[in-house]
Design a protein around this motif. Structure first.
Motif, mmCIF file in Angstrom:
data_model
loop_
_atom_site.group_PDB
_atom_site.id
_atom_site.type_symbol
_atom_site.label_atom_id
_atom_site.label_comp_id
_atom_site.label_asym_id
_atom_site.label_seq_id
_atom_site.Cartn_x
_atom_site.Cartn_y
_atom_site.Cartn_z
ATOM 1 N N TYR A 244 0.820 -1.206 0.000
ATOM 2 C CA TYR A 244 0.000 0.000 0.000
ATOM 3 C C TYR A 244 0.863 1.269 0.000
ATOM 4 C CZ TYR A 244 -4.189 -2.767 1.231
ATOM 5 O OH TYR A 244 -5.233 -3.660 1.249
ATOM 6 N N VAL A 245 2.060 1.176 0.579
ATOM 7 C CA VAL A 245 2.894 2.378 0.735
ATOM 8 C C VAL A 245 4.228 2.244 0.019
ATOM 9 C CG1 VAL A 245 1.832 3.095 2.913
ATOM 10 C CG2 VAL A 245 3.747 1.476 2.949
ATOM 11 N N ARG A 246 4.350 1.270 -0.864
ATOM 12 C CA ARG A 246 5.641 1.010 -1.532
ATOM 13 C C ARG A 246 6.155 2.245 -2.262
ATOM 14 N NH1 ARG A 246 5.309 -4.115 -5.053
ATOM 15 N NH2 ARG A 246 5.116 -5.044 -2.976
ATOM 16 N N ASP A 247 5.292 2.906 -3.010
ATOM 17 C CA ASP A 247 5.719 4.103 -3.742
ATOM 18 C C ASP A 247 6.079 5.237 -2.792
ATOM 19 O OD1 ASP A 247 5.345 2.762 -6.111
ATOM 20 O OD2 ASP A 247 3.368 3.639 -6.518
ATOM 21 N N LEU A 249 7.281 4.975 0.206
ATOM 22 C CA LEU A 249 8.572 4.663 0.816
ATOM 23 C C LEU A 249 9.702 4.931 -0.175
ATOM 24 C CD1 LEU A 249 7.635 1.316 2.612
ATOM 25 C CD2 LEU A 249 8.096 3.512 3.722
ATOM 26 N N ALA A 250 9.476 4.572 -1.442
ATOM 27 C CA ALA A 250 10.520 4.732 -2.453
ATOM 28 C C ALA A 250 10.855 6.197 -2.701
ATOM 29 C CB ALA A 250 10.097 4.056 -3.748
ATOM 30 N N ARG A 251 9.842 7.076 -2.650
ATOM 31 C CA ARG A 251 10.098 8.493 -2.931
ATOM 32 C C ARG A 251 10.331 9.321 -1.673
ATOM 33 N NH1 ARG A 251 5.261 11.543 -2.614
ATOM 34 N NH2 ARG A 251 3.390 10.260 -2.310
ATOM 35 N N GLY A 252 10.319 8.655 -0.511
ATOM 36 C CA GLY A 252 10.654 9.350 0.726
ATOM 37 C C GLY A 252 9.512 10.067 1.402
ATOM 38 N N ALA A 253 8.289 9.897 0.901
ATOM 39 C CA ALA A 253 7.135 10.529 1.553
ATOM 40 C C ALA A 253 6.856 9.875 2.893
ATOM 41 C CB ALA A 253 5.907 10.442 0.656
ATOM 42 N N LEU A 254 7.185 8.592 3.009
ATOM 43 C CA LEU A 254 7.058 7.868 4.260
ATOM 44 C C LEU A 254 8.380 7.173 4.569
ATOM 45 C CD1 LEU A 254 3.501 6.230 3.951
ATOM 46 C CD2 LEU A 254 4.139 8.245 5.292
ATOM 47 N N GLN A 255 8.588 6.894 5.845
ATOM 48 C CA GLN A 255 9.830 6.270 6.298
ATOM 49 C C GLN A 255 9.503 5.039 7.138
ATOM 50 O OE1 GLN A 255 12.327 8.964 8.495
ATOM 51 N NE2 GLN A 255 13.626 7.344 9.342
#
Length: 302
Positions: A244-247, A249-255
């Protein structure tokens, strides 16, 4: 009254918009068609059709009954086909209930491939997060993140495993600190997904040790999409399926944090009534789910 004939006549009357057209299609006399509908209404003690010399229409009860009759007749047709020595391609309509977020993120893009593979099949996909009664509401199957069955006649087939990640916005961790152990979650704002089996307690494993942490927060929500929006907006941390959050995490919006601890997994199941003897149309959709999603049942979404 021959019940099967009456149901078939009733369906044709509605589909073709009149008694005369149904009579021609079925090779019956108009009187025989009228008699079958009248006997069906008498049997049900309910008027199914409003009819005048110029117009015919379904009553409210008739419309509801018609939908169920169509499903029954289509299922009978498909059951007959599945018992044949040379089973043809699956046909009919598959009615599926599936969670909104899961469907949009994991399944929606695959649906055109399913429909292209089975040109004789139609799909009625209802996206809703409530727990439906499959049999009572006339669904062929449901997709659920649980194998808890309300009826012993239901079957649960695993199709996917969702691996979770604990995450939040970098700005949130910059202000409140990065947790170093599951116990640190007690001091953080935890966003709770209310439909999960771990809404109030999160479980982590490491080196054979299991640690369970009761979680509380000011924001409880029954939508994974809304939960992810809250995390991106800097409101706390949460356990979320990694896909659900892979993208994000990849772009740094979530850690991601506490990555040396293994969070809970959610097993996704196809739930269907065994009394249907796994009709070809249901088997086709379930097999497709396993094919499309099953590789992630053993993968870590890496």
């Amino acid at each position: 009254m021959d019940r099967f004939t009456a149901l078939t006549v009733f369906r044709h009357v509605v589909d073709l918009g009149g008694f005369a057209a149904a009579a021609r299609q079925l090779g019956l006399s108009p009187a025989a068609v009228s008699k079958n509908v009248a006997e069906l209404e008498a049997h049900l003690a309910t008027r199914l059709l409003n009819r005048t010399t110029r117009r015919m229409s379904l009553t409210e009860a008739g419309a509801s009954y018609y939908e169920q009759v169509v499903r029954i007749l289509d299922d009978l047709k498909e059951a007959d086909r599945s018992m044949g020595p040379m089973q043809g391609a699956p046909s009919g309509t598959v009615r599926v209930s599936a969670p909104m977020s899961f469907t949009l993120i994991c399944l929606a893009d695959a649906i055109p491939r399913f429909l292209a593979r089975y040109p004789e099949l139609s799909l009625d996909l209802q996206m809703e997060d409530r727990r439906i009664d499959i049999v009572k509401e006339g669904f062929d199957l449901a997709i659920r993140g649980s194998d808890r069955l309300e009826d012993s006649s239901l079957v649960a087939r695993p199709v996917m495993t969702l691996h979770h990640v604990l995450c939040g916005a970098p700005a949130y961790f910059a202000e409140h600190g990065i947790p170093e152990s599951p116990d640190d979650l007690r001091r953080l704002e935890c966003v709770q997904f209310t439909l999960s089996g771990h809404a109030t307690e999160w479980s982590f494993q490491r080196g054979g040790q299991t640690q369970r942490v009761p979680v509380r927060g000011r924001y409880k929500v029954n939508s994974s999409l809304a939960l992810c929006s809250a995390l991106r907006g800097g409101h706390g941390v949460s356990l979320v399926p990694e896909v659900y959050v892979r993208d994000d995490l990849a772009r740094g919006a979530l850690q991601a944090v506490l990555e040396d601890w293994e969070p809970v997994k959610t097993h996704v199941y196809a739930i269907y009534p065994s009394r249907r003897h796994m009709l070809a149309k249901v088997r086709a959709f379930v097999d497709f789910l396993v094919e499309e999603l099953g590789s992630d049942a053993v993968a870590e979404f890496s």
